[in-house]
Design a protein around this motif. Structure first.
Motif, short mmCIF file in Angstrom:
data_model
loop_
_atom_site.label_atom_id
_atom_site.label_comp_id
_atom_site.label_asym_id
_atom_site.label_seq_id
_atom_site.Cartn_x
_atom_site.Cartn_y
_atom_site.Cartn_z
N VAL A 1 35.01 17.82 34.43
CA VAL A 1 34.62 19.21 34.68
C VAL A 1 35.39 19.85 35.85
O VAL A 1 35.72 21.03 35.80
CB VAL A 1 33.09 19.31 34.92
N SER A 2 35.69 19.09 36.89
CA SER A 2 36.24 19.68 38.12
C SER A 2 37.50 20.53 37.95
O SER A 2 37.63 21.55 38.63
CB SER A 2 36.44 18.61 39.19
N PRO A 3 38.44 20.18 37.07
CA PRO A 3 39.64 21.02 36.96
C PRO A 3 39.34 22.46 36.51
O PRO A 3 40.16 23.36 36.71
CB PRO A 3 40.50 20.31 35.91
N ASN A 4 38.18 22.67 35.94
CA ASN A 4 37.82 24.00 35.43
C ASN A 4 37.12 24.87 36.46
O ASN A 4 36.82 26.03 36.18
CB ASN A 4 36.92 23.84 34.21
N LEU A 5 36.85 24.32 37.65
CA LEU A 5 36.05 25.05 38.63
C LEU A 5 36.88 25.66 39.75
O LEU A 5 36.33 26.29 40.66
CB LEU A 5 35.00 24.11 39.24
N TRP A 6 38.18 25.47 39.71
CA TRP A 6 39.05 25.95 40.78
C TRP A 6 40.21 26.73 40.18
O TRP A 6 40.91 26.24 39.31
CB TRP A 6 39.58 24.78 41.60
N LEU A 7 40.43 27.93 40.66
CA LEU A 7 41.56 28.73 40.23
C LEU A 7 42.74 28.36 41.12
O LEU A 7 42.73 28.61 42.32
CB LEU A 7 41.24 30.22 40.34
N GLN B 1 42.13 15.52 42.95
CA GLN B 1 41.36 14.30 43.20
C GLN B 1 40.25 14.56 44.22
O GLN B 1 39.13 14.06 44.06
CB GLN B 1 42.28 13.19 43.68
N GLN B 2 40.53 15.33 45.25
CA GLN B 2 39.52 15.66 46.25
C GLN B 2 38.40 16.50 45.63
O GLN B 2 37.23 16.29 45.92
CB GLN B 2 40.15 16.41 47.43
N LEU B 3 38.77 17.44 44.77
CA LEU B 3 37.77 18.27 44.11
C LEU B 3 36.86 17.42 43.23
O LEU B 3 35.65 17.63 43.19
CB LEU B 3 38.47 19.36 43.28
N SER B 4 37.43 16.45 42.56
CA SER B 4 36.64 15.54 41.73
C SER B 4 35.67 14.72 42.57
O SER B 4 34.50 14.55 42.21
CB SER B 4 37.57 14.62 40.94
N LYS B 5 36.14 14.20 43.71
CA LYS B 5 35.26 13.46 44.62
C LYS B 5 34.15 14.35 45.16
O LYS B 5 33.00 13.94 45.27
CB LYS B 5 36.06 12.87 45.79
N PHE B 6 34.49 15.58 45.51
CA PHE B 6 33.51 16.55 46.00
C PHE B 6 32.46 16.81 44.93
O PHE B 6 31.25 16.79 45.21
CB PHE B 6 34.21 17.86 46.39
N LEU B 7 32.88 17.05 43.70
CA LEU B 7 31.94 17.33 42.62
C LEU B 7 31.07 16.12 42.33
O LEU B 7 29.87 16.26 42.06
CB LEU B 7 32.68 17.79 41.36
N THR B 8 31.64 14.92 42.40
CA THR B 8 30.85 13.70 42.23
C THR B 8 29.75 13.63 43.28
O THR B 8 28.58 13.37 42.95
CB THR B 8 31.75 12.45 42.34
N ALA B 9 30.10 13.87 44.52
CA ALA B 9 29.12 13.82 45.61
C ALA B 9 28.04 14.90 45.45
O ALA B 9 26.86 14.65 45.67
CB ALA B 9 29.82 13.97 46.96
N MET B 10 28.46 16.10 45.05
CA MET B 10 27.48 17.18 44.84
C MET B 10 26.54 16.87 43.69
O MET B 10 25.34 17.12 43.77
CB MET B 10 28.20 18.52 44.59
N LEU B 11 27.06 16.28 42.63
CA LEU B 11 26.22 15.91 41.49
C LEU B 11 25.23 14.82 41.88
O LEU B 11 24.04 14.90 41.54
CB LEU B 11 27.10 15.47 40.33
N GLU B 12 25.68 13.82 42.61
CA GLU B 12 24.77 12.77 43.09
C GLU B 12 23.71 13.36 44.00
O GLU B 12 22.53 12.99 43.90
CB GLU B 12 25.57 11.69 43.83
N TRP B 13 24.10 14.28 44.88
CA TRP B 13 23.13 14.94 45.76
C TRP B 13 22.10 15.72 44.94
O TRP B 13 20.91 15.62 45.19
CB TRP B 13 23.87 15.88 46.72
N ARG B 14 22.56 16.49 43.96
CA ARG B 14 21.65 17.33 43.16
C ARG B 14 20.66 16.47 42.39
O ARG B 14 19.48 16.79 42.30
CB ARG B 14 22.46 18.22 42.22
#
Length: 121
Positions: free
Chosen positions: A79-85, A100-113
């Motif tokens: 999903v992450s490549p679709n969230l950043w212009l 790669q950083q965006l993917s790690k960020f999204l992973t962490a946010m999903l785990e948090w949520r």
């Protein structure tokens, strides 16, 4: 695919308001104690609501990882490549690192949520 396309076509990207530096910092260290207050507050109300909805949507297959084979990391990679212009003129190596950083960020946010607001199944 339709959901990913919708996010790809969103003007300005969903997460661009958070900023490269904040996302990179979270990817390399950890999320702040209160990501909703410190990170999501950078998003306008519409984008924040959409992002939280997306996290809840992503959580459903993740919670059924035995069936879907989609854990937090795999879901974020998809999903992450679709969230950043992105800027098409940017350095390809820098774009790869940030992806790669965006993917790690999204992973962490999903785990948090999932931890603070588990979806009802």
């Amino acid at each position: 695919n339709l959901v990913k396309q919708w996010f790809r076509d969103l003007p300005g990207g969903l997460l661009n308001q958070i900023g490269v530096a904040a996302i990179a910092h979270c990817a390399e260290t950890k999320l702040p104690d209160d990501p909703e207050k410190e990170l999501l507050a950078k998003l306008d109300a519409q984008r924040r609501s959409i992002f939280l909805w997306l996290l809840d949507l992503m959580a459903l297959p993740v919670l059924n990882v035995d069936v879907t084979k989609m854990g937090c990391k795999n879901m974020a990679i998809v999903v992450s490549p679709n969230l950043w212009l992105t800027n098409l003129d940017s350095d390809p190596m820098a774009a790869l690192v940030f992806s790669q950083q965006l993917s790690k960020f999204l992973t962490a946010m999903l785990e948090w949520r999932i931890k603070v607001h588990p979806p009802s199944q």
